[in-house]
Design an enzyme around this catalytic site. Sequence first.
Site, PDB file in Angstrom:
ATOM      1  N   CYS A  89      35.509 -19.838  25.923  1.00 25.48           N
ATOM      2  CA  CYS A  89      37.096 -18.601  25.833  1.00 25.48           C
ATOM      3  C   CYS A  89      37.902 -18.727  25.041  1.00 25.48           C
ATOM      4  CB  CYS A  89      37.516 -19.944  27.168  1.00 25.48           C
ATOM      5  SG  CYS A  89      36.929 -19.733  28.515  1.00 25.48           S
ATOM      6  N   HIS A 335      44.447 -15.119  31.682  1.00 28.90           N
ATOM      7  CA  HIS A 335      43.781 -15.479  30.774  1.00 28.90           C
ATOM      8  C   HIS A 335      42.107 -14.575  30.640  1.00 28.90           C
ATOM      9  CE1 HIS A 335      40.520 -17.960  28.629  1.00 28.90           C
ATOM     10  NE2 HIS A 335      40.300 -19.238  29.915  1.00 28.90           N
ATOM     11  N   CYS A 365      40.002 -25.401  24.729  1.00 25.19           N
ATOM     12  CA  CYS A 365      38.345 -25.941  25.948  1.00 25.19           C
ATOM     13  C   CYS A 365      37.424 -24.219  26.324  1.00 25.19           C
ATOM     14  CB  CYS A 365      38.269 -25.884  26.503  1.00 25.19           C
ATOM     15  SG  CYS A 365      39.375 -25.689  28.408  1.00 25.19           S
ATOM     16  N   GLY A 367      33.540 -22.770  27.784  1.00 28.82           N
ATOM     17  CA  GLY A 367      32.355 -23.265  28.412  1.00 28.82           C
ATOM     18  C   GLY A 367      31.174 -23.630  27.438  1.00 28.82           C
TER      19      GLY A 367
END
Length: 379
Positions: A89, A335, A365, A367
């Site tokens: 992300c 997102h 944050c 993965g």
Amino acid sequence: MRDAVIVEAVRTPVGKRNGGLAGVHPTDLSAHVLESLVGRAGLDPALVDDVIWGCVSQVGEQTFDIARNAVLAAGWPESVPGTTIDRQCGSSQQAVHFAAAGLVAGHYDVVVAGGVESMSRVPMGSSTAGQDPLGERFAERYGVHPNQGVGAEMIAERWGLSRTQLDEFALRSHERAAQAQDDGLFAGQIAPVPTPGGLVEHDEGIRRGGTVEALAGLKTPFKPDGVISAGNASQISDGSAALLMTTGEKAAELGLTPMARVHSVALAGDDPVIMLTAPIPATKKVLQRSGLRLDEIGVFEVNEAFAPVPLAWLAEIGADEKALNPVGGAIALGHPLGGSGARIMTTMLHHMRANGIRYGLQTMCEGGGQANATVLELL
């Protein structure tokens, strides 16, 4: 000493899954923001040394180095290269970090950082193709296959966050985004996208008139008696964003006016099972590296992957809640994975400029239990 400055930042509207942008190929969506970026800056694209592009699901229409494809689709000279990166992300935020490092090191004079994700056309998880990307040794170490939704449930439990708190935060994200949209605060950062269905000019995910009671009625798919629902999690979205970066010296030579300087950057890793807590150590690290006090930061952007992420961050860092995601976040705006880091930075940068905020801090944050953190300084 060379520095890294941002001279322009632009994004598409964020489209809902199967919404207004679903008919646009992700390469064309990327090309659109590249064209808009240099058009706004008045820069000859032949001067761009590289395009560093974040994309998470690099499969199907988003494979074969979409950065290079976007450069060519934008009509830029064939001399301009492009590379595609994946830090989940945070991919396009990492693109900014790589661009800044290249500028400071003298590897670039002008570079574009950004990213894209069309989650309508390339659904999340497509890149695994039904295979296990982790392998036996990862399984031996952790004993589970990490799941972000389960991780969000774990965060809520660890920090004692109730369903009501999460839903209230989600509702606030929509209310702030709706107010910002009504006030025209996004207009200057958005490049409307022409599509077969018409011109897409506005973010599509913002919901108006919601209530905590309505959110409380949504199912919790990750845990029968859980607290995470579609209402307090980020939306599946389509979108792209890009930032034009150079050095202060080169900007003066080209007659460009810098918006901000990349002041400090940091990375952090944390537990990959709970997965979403790394923004906390990343923030502490970037603050220490920057030499700034928390109260010197005027705006914080913490990606709203799930409501517990910014709420746990807030509890640990102690920032002013009013300065956190002041115009809404991914719960309301969406997102688009690989494009989100650049989208958030574009939004934060325009907010800083509109309000005379000297320092802004962004973190998200990622993965695998990772996070990027960036401090920008308004110029």
